[in-house]
Design a protein around this motif. Sequence first.
Motif, mmCIF file in Angstrom:
data_model
loop_
_atom_site.group_PDB
_atom_site.id
_atom_site.type_symbol
_atom_site.label_atom_id
_atom_site.label_comp_id
_atom_site.label_asym_id
_atom_site.label_seq_id
_atom_site.Cartn_x
_atom_site.Cartn_y
_atom_site.Cartn_z
ATOM 1 N N SER A 1 -1.153 8.570 -1.465
ATOM 2 C CA SER A 1 -2.584 8.589 -1.187
ATOM 3 C C SER A 1 -3.125 10.014 -1.194
ATOM 4 O O SER A 1 -2.395 10.993 -1.081
ATOM 5 N N ARG B 1 -2.356 1.021 5.244
ATOM 6 C CA ARG B 1 -3.719 1.354 4.822
ATOM 7 C C ARG B 1 -4.588 1.674 6.034
ATOM 8 O O ARG B 1 -5.425 2.586 5.987
ATOM 9 N N TYR C 1 0.858 -1.185 0.000
ATOM 10 C CA TYR C 1 0.000 0.000 0.000
ATOM 11 C C TYR C 1 0.890 1.228 0.000
ATOM 12 O O TYR C 1 1.639 1.472 0.949
ATOM 13 N N ASP D 1 -3.930 5.193 7.111
ATOM 14 C CA ASP D 1 -4.596 6.128 6.210
ATOM 15 C C ASP D 1 -6.089 6.197 6.520
ATOM 16 O O ASP D 1 -6.686 7.282 6.606
ATOM 17 N N ARG D 2 -6.709 5.038 6.710
ATOM 18 C CA ARG D 2 -8.160 4.996 6.958
ATOM 19 C C ARG D 2 -8.522 5.687 8.267
ATOM 20 O O ARG D 2 -9.444 6.526 8.317
#
Length: 555
Positions: free
Chosen positions: A260, A360, A255, A363-364
């Motif tokens: 992002s 990830r 990822y 990030d979430r």
Amino acid sequence: MADVQRIIDQIMNDEKLRRSSHFSDRIYTSEPILTTARQMATYLPDRYREMRAISRWQQDGDGARGRWLSEAELFYRQGIFMEDFEDDCPYHGTFKSFYPTYNAMSDRQLRGYFTWRAAVRRGSIEETSLSFAYVYLYELLCGIGVADPLDGFGKFKAFWDTYRAFAPEIDRYARVWLQDYVVYHGLDPQLVADQKNVAFDRLLIELQAVTEIALARPQAAVRGKKSAKTSGALLPVDAGFEDRMLRAVDALSTYRIGTSRMYREQPEGLRHVACATYVQLVRYYDKHRKCGLIESLFGSRARLPYTMFASAVFFAKTPHPDAVVDLTPLSRFTCEGGLWTCERVHGSRSRSSKLGDAMRAVDRLMRVRKGCAHQLKDEKIPRYLEQIIEREIDAWELWERSHAPRRIDIDLTKLSGIRSAAAETREALLIDEEREDVPPAEPAQAEPATEPVATREEPSAPRAPVAGPAPAQAAHDAADGSSPFPSAQATYLRALLANDPQARAEAVRETPEDLLVDAINETAFDLIGDTVVEFGESGPTVVEDYREDLEELLA
């Protein structure tokens, strides 16, 4: 008979036919002037017959004993015999063999291979049967048609770079063989610095380096307004080091958090939380798992037997001398008694999906905390990982608030009132003699356009110093006369500092304790810039870091 002669003349006079592969400048005394198509296809020059005559059975000089040659040694001997041979008889058929050698080819395929090889050596690389390409690479590995190892490396790489456009599957073996060629001949490792395995080692070395630096840093604690102490893995923030760490993590993660949407919008916060989460994962694995995080993701280093040029037909005339070759700091090749071993990281040689899942999740959860419009789909992650990320987000937000630049707003419309008040204060402090010498204060107006003309003053009696109430003094006047804290707050703080339960109970008789603590922290935040009283298991306690500051303020 006349028809036959006419056909012969037509053939001999046709320029296109004269230039075909069957009309060369070579003259073979055993070849008839005119042959049929079957005869032309089955014709084999003597050089091929001599090559095929090299027997796999080799007798000793006295003829009493002998030995069978391996397929690799037979290929090497035949290759040396045909090293400078060229042919002019293209082959348009297909040749397939698992371990292709000269012995595996038919006479027609042999002529086609040496015709194709002659063109390759002239710099014209054309697509052909993949088995022909492998035979050519085998020759280079064995030193056939090579002036020295460096020349062999250049020819191997040049051919591979061109032929991979025709057959990408050649990469699977050619990449490893080229690396082995550098190790076997002791060439400069920089020649294969761009190869996948070598580049992966460099990324792993960088990740290990930044991990060690991060683990050596002490964990800092941050305190926020009305908040307990929170620990951050990478506080205080070092933007340069975090950039380096994020590049190392991003290069080995499936990822790509560095590309992002959240990183484009809030790069500092996401970068810090991602790096801090990685460091906390390293600490977690060191404490709770048998292997560290990097070993769990990419494997551990071990020394195992190694076969040079595996899956290739390779023969060396003399055994390789003992040697130690460091291709990278993580890959060491050793030859002892002709046997090779390789000490390197044995495991995954690609990006880690587990590391990608962690990035990830960072990030979430950062998008959720910041209320971003574009959210990521919720995917199940281990509870300990979620707790690590949440703690690091909390620590970052506290740090960000406490280190945000202070904004000061000045209301320029009140300047005239301040000037008037200052003039009145000055007038009240003057004695009669001084008041006679000072002209009356003018109303506050706009500044004059020109500089005032200086006037000569006569010496007079010394004036009393002009002073207004200082901010600290003003706070003192608003308190109980002994500290900047109001009376009830000062009494309660003294009870906490002295650890006097009875005095503490008296101090909270009229005001609830939690409200009193909040009020104290409000006042202390303006004076010290942090919370000074926090709730613990035994109730409110003074933060030890600020004990001396409070005692000084209360003195």
